[in-house]
Design a protein around this motif. Structure first.
Motif, mmCIF file in Angstrom:
data_model
loop_
_atom_site.group_PDB
_atom_site.id
_atom_site.type_symbol
_atom_site.label_atom_id
_atom_site.label_comp_id
_atom_site.label_asym_id
_atom_site.label_seq_id
_atom_site.Cartn_x
_atom_site.Cartn_y
_atom_site.Cartn_z
ATOM 1 N N ALA A 35 -31.962 12.277 13.251
ATOM 2 C CA ALA A 35 -32.742 11.045 13.381
ATOM 3 C C ALA A 35 -31.902 9.850 12.971
ATOM 4 C CB ALA A 35 -33.986 11.126 12.520
ATOM 5 N N LYS A 36 -32.173 8.720 13.618
ATOM 6 C CA LYS A 36 -31.496 7.472 13.257
ATOM 7 C C LYS A 36 -32.515 6.351 13.259
ATOM 8 C CE LYS A 36 -26.853 8.485 14.168
ATOM 9 N NZ LYS A 36 -25.594 7.945 13.845
ATOM 10 N N GLU A 92 -38.346 6.736 7.596
ATOM 11 C CA GLU A 92 -37.548 7.838 7.054
ATOM 12 C C GLU A 92 -38.448 8.931 6.489
ATOM 13 O OE1 GLU A 92 -33.469 5.451 5.773
ATOM 14 O OE2 GLU A 92 -35.055 5.740 4.278
ATOM 15 N N GLN A 93 -39.538 8.549 5.830
ATOM 16 C CA GLN A 93 -40.492 9.543 5.319
ATOM 17 C C GLN A 93 -41.102 10.331 6.472
ATOM 18 O OE1 GLN A 93 -43.114 6.999 3.078
ATOM 19 N NE2 GLN A 93 -41.934 7.242 1.192
ATOM 20 N N ALA A 94 -41.412 9.628 7.550
ATOM 21 C CA ALA A 94 -41.955 10.306 8.726
ATOM 22 C C ALA A 94 -40.938 11.306 9.271
ATOM 23 C CB ALA A 94 -42.333 9.288 9.803
ATOM 24 N N ASN A 107 -36.565 -2.864 3.994
ATOM 25 C CA ASN A 107 -36.290 -1.560 3.384
ATOM 26 C C ASN A 107 -37.543 -0.699 3.296
ATOM 27 O OD1 ASN A 107 -33.599 -2.230 3.093
ATOM 28 N ND2 ASN A 107 -33.843 -2.932 0.987
ATOM 29 N N ALA A 108 -38.686 -1.316 2.999
ATOM 30 C CA ALA A 108 -39.948 -0.571 2.916
ATOM 31 C C ALA A 108 -40.346 -0.013 4.285
ATOM 32 C CB ALA A 108 -41.051 -1.458 2.356
ATOM 33 N N VAL A 109 -40.149 -0.799 5.343
ATOM 34 C CA VAL A 109 -40.462 -0.330 6.700
ATOM 35 C C VAL A 109 -39.543 0.834 7.070
ATOM 36 C CG1 VAL A 109 -40.395 -0.948 9.153
ATOM 37 C CG2 VAL A 109 -41.438 -2.510 7.501
ATOM 38 N N VAL A 110 -38.255 0.673 6.819
ATOM 39 C CA VAL A 110 -37.305 1.748 7.118
ATOM 40 C C VAL A 110 -37.670 3.002 6.317
ATOM 41 C CG1 VAL A 110 -34.883 2.461 6.902
ATOM 42 C CG2 VAL A 110 -35.439 0.208 7.831
ATOM 43 N N THR A 111 -38.043 2.829 5.069
ATOM 44 C CA THR A 111 -38.450 3.958 4.231
ATOM 45 C C THR A 111 -39.661 4.680 4.827
ATOM 46 O OG1 THR A 111 -37.544 2.979 2.225
ATOM 47 C CG2 THR A 111 -39.289 4.620 1.930
ATOM 48 N N THR A 112 -40.623 3.934 5.346
ATOM 49 C CA THR A 112 -41.797 4.545 5.984
ATOM 50 C C THR A 112 -41.369 5.454 7.127
ATOM 51 O OG1 THR A 112 -43.270 2.732 5.380
ATOM 52 C CG2 THR A 112 -43.913 4.055 7.296
ATOM 53 N N HIS A 168 -34.911 5.007 16.200
ATOM 54 C CA HIS A 168 -35.659 3.748 16.132
ATOM 55 C C HIS A 168 -34.646 2.623 15.980
ATOM 56 C CE1 HIS A 168 -39.467 5.886 15.473
ATOM 57 N NE2 HIS A 168 -38.728 6.706 14.746
ATOM 58 N N LEU A 169 -34.637 1.706 16.912
ATOM 59 C CA LEU A 169 -33.793 0.521 16.844
ATOM 60 C C LEU A 169 -34.736 -0.667 16.701
ATOM 61 C CD1 LEU A 169 -30.949 -0.763 17.168
ATOM 62 C CD2 LEU A 169 -31.419 -0.860 19.620
ATOM 63 N N PHE A 170 -34.832 -1.216 15.483
ATOM 64 C CA PHE A 170 -35.731 -2.331 15.208
ATOM 65 C C PHE A 170 -34.999 -3.644 15.492
ATOM 66 C CE2 PHE A 170 -37.528 0.575 11.692
ATOM 67 C CZ PHE A 170 -38.411 1.169 12.579
ATOM 68 N N THR A 171 -35.493 -4.410 16.454
ATOM 69 C CA THR A 171 -34.831 -5.666 16.813
ATOM 70 C C THR A 171 -35.607 -6.895 16.370
ATOM 71 O OG1 THR A 171 -35.813 -5.502 19.021
ATOM 72 C CG2 THR A 171 -33.526 -4.705 18.746
ATOM 73 N N LYS A 172 -36.829 -6.700 15.897
ATOM 74 C CA LYS A 172 -37.592 -7.824 15.365
ATOM 75 C C LYS A 172 -38.608 -7.285 14.360
ATOM 76 C CE LYS A 172 -40.421 -11.833 16.487
ATOM 77 N NZ LYS A 172 -41.080 -12.615 17.535
ATOM 78 N N ILE A 173 -38.682 -7.960 13.221
ATOM 79 C CA ILE A 173 -39.710 -7.641 12.236
ATOM 80 C C ILE A 173 -40.314 -8.970 11.810
ATOM 81 C CG2 ILE A 173 -40.258 -6.595 10.010
ATOM 82 C CD1 ILE A 173 -37.793 -4.813 10.334
#
Length: 182
Positions: free
Chosen positions: A29-30, A55-57, A48-53, A105-110
């Motif tokens: 996973a990435k 990563e937990q999944a 970091n909290a979003v990425v952690t969510t 998951h490639l996040f381009t906007k938060i």
């Protein structure tokens, strides 16, 4: 001029996604928030909290831990009429049929919307979900999405997926499918 700029952005994003995906080994996973080209309207702790969510999944998916996977979703989850109980059945079926499930998951906007108790995040994501079939032994694509906007809400100090932004049409346009898992 606007169309040309959009085309350049799309080609750049496509190149980034292909480069990103080319580096992925089987069932690895990435989760990436590119340093350039992304629009980040929240602080680093929120990113970091979003990425952690996510990563937990991923850890829960790798372990086939249905309860922990379902814990990533809000109790009020709703996407094109699919509710959290529907996701439970989908993930159970995936765990029964596939091994080595992973996603990118490639996040381009938060972006943060609302405030106080009504705060939410809109996370624009491109990615895919794939796994090794227990039937064929081959790695197969399960789902993919391009610039899907995940809607996350803060519940008990944790960001949870509540659905995706936008209206839910009664009937999806021909050739499209909902992407409820991520």
């Amino acid at each position: 001029m606007i169309l040309r700029a959009r085309a350049v952005w799309t080609i750049t994003l496509l190149f980034a996604v292909i480069s990103f995906l080319a580096g992925i080994g089987t069932a690895e996973a990435k989760i990436v928030v590119p340093l350039s080209g992304s629009i980040i309207e929240v602080d680093e702790a929120t990113v970091n909290a979003v990425v952690t969510t996510f990563e937990q999944a991923e850890r829960a998916i790798k372990a086939h831990d249905l309860e922990k996977v379902i814990g990533v979703y809000s109790p009020q989850y709703n996407y094109h009429g699919l509710k959290k109980d529907d996701l439970r059945k989908i993930w159970k079926d995936l765990f029964d049929e596939y091994q080595e499930i992973a996603s990118t998951h490639l996040f381009t906007k938060i972006a943060k919307v609302g405030s106080g108790r009504d705060v939410a995040l809109e996370v624009t994501c491109t990615g895919h979900l794939w796994a090794k079939s227990t039937t064929s032994g081959l790695y197969v694509p399960i789902d993919s999405w391009h610039e899907e906007v995940h809607y996350l809400v803060l519940e008990e100090g944790t960001w949870r997926i509540r659905g995706n932004v936008g209206e839910s049409p009664r009937v999806l346009p021909f050739g499209t499918a909902p992407h409820p898992l991520f």
